[in-house]
Each structure stands twice: as C-alpha cells, then as structure tokens.
Enzyme design. Structure first.
Site, short mmCIF file in Angstrom:
data_model
loop_
_atom_site.label_atom_id
_atom_site.label_comp_id
_atom_site.label_asym_id
_atom_site.label_seq_id
_atom_site.Cartn_x
_atom_site.Cartn_y
_atom_site.Cartn_z
CB CYS A 19 -0.98 0.00 1.16
SG CYS A 19 -0.22 -0.28 2.77
CG HIS A 123 -4.36 0.53 4.05
ND1 HIS A 123 -3.79 -0.20 3.03
CD2 HIS A 123 -5.30 1.32 3.48
CE1 HIS A 123 -4.36 0.15 1.88
NE2 HIS A 123 -5.27 1.06 2.13
#
Length: 173
Positions: A19, A123
């Site tokens: 990510c 994330h």
C-alpha cells in the site's frame, strides 16, 4: 472514471501489502514512470544498511517478501521525484485544518485498524488535491472517492484520533 481537465485520475489498486508503494504512485499520479516493488525494496535495504552493521533477516523498513514499507521509504521515494513529505505534528496541532495547507500535492495517511496476529494492522492511503477537490485514492478500494475540503478534513482528523500518521506532500520549488 471521473475526469478533470481531460486527465483521468490515476488510481493504482492494492497488490499484496504494498500500500505504501501504491500510495506514492497515486499521490504523484505516476502512470508511465511509477515506482516498482524492486525500487522500494532497494530503498528499504539501503536504509537498513546505513543504520546497522549487523546482519539480520529482519529489516525494520519493510516486511519480508511482501512490502509493507515504513514512512522512511515513502519519504525517500517522494524526494527522488522532487517532492517533500513532512510529518504532521499532532502534539503541536491537536486538530488538523485543511486551510493550513493550500499548496499541497496531497496527503499520505497511515491508518491503524484491527489486530493482525501480534500487531496492529496498518495501511497507507493517498489523498490527492486536484483543483478544488480532494480524491481519496485508497488502493484497497475499487474506486476513488471525490471529497470536498470539509469532508477530507473530517476524514483526516478521524484517522489521526485512531493513532494514524499524516505525511504532508508538496512539490519542491
């Protein structure tokens, strides 16, 4: 795909736990010159080698095999494309205000959510500023979200309240 000035918004999707890589490519809108996993791995390995003389299989700047890069890797990648990323100082400014950042390329946020095995799951998300709108380019989502400044400000403050980290991304003049 929504378009502004005939240029579609580039939205790279999640692959493995990369990510951070996707967030950098999304914030910079890199289509043809986008970063690859090998480049991020090299940055992480170089950082590790600069910080220690010990030999270990554990690199604190990335997870083994899959990516999941730390902020230092993202910051160096951005610098290589002539951008700077500054940490938002939450101890100095308790509430984030979008008005304090009129000349940004966007923001990269590290969100913290549920536990995964023995640590919290993190994330990276890119928020691109383009014209008067902001675009949440979360690589886990199939589509990006167009948001107005007030909505993005609320989103960022909610993430910061949950132990999130914010990088402010600007083009170097």
């Amino acid at each position: 795909m929504y378009q502004i000035n005939e240029q579609p918004i580039y939205h790279e999707k999640q692959e493995y736990w990369q990510c951070g890589l996707h967030a950098v490519n999304n914030i910079l809108q890199l289509r043809n010159e986008r970063f690859k996993k090998e480049e991020f791995d090299k940055i992480a390995n170089d950082l590790y080698e600069q910080s220690t003389k010990e030999i270990s299989m554990f690199n604190p700047h990335k997870s083994m095999f899959i990516g999941n890069y730390d902020a230092n890797v993202l910051i160096i990648a951005l610098q290589r494309k002539n951008y700077q990323a500054d940490y938002y100082n939450q101890s100095k400014n308790k509430t984030f205000s979008i008005k304090d950042y009129p000349d940004v390329q966007g923001f990269i946020l590290n969100t913290v959510s549920d536990w995964l095995f023995f640590s919290k799951k993190k994330h990276w998300i890119a928020i691109l500023k383009k014209d008067q709108f902001y675009y949440n380019l979360d690589s886990k989502q199939d589509y990006y979200l167009q948001r107005n400044p007030e909505e993005i400000e609320i989103d960022i403050n909610n993430i910061l309240k949950k132990e999130g980290t914010l990088l402010i991304v600007k083009k170097v003049q």
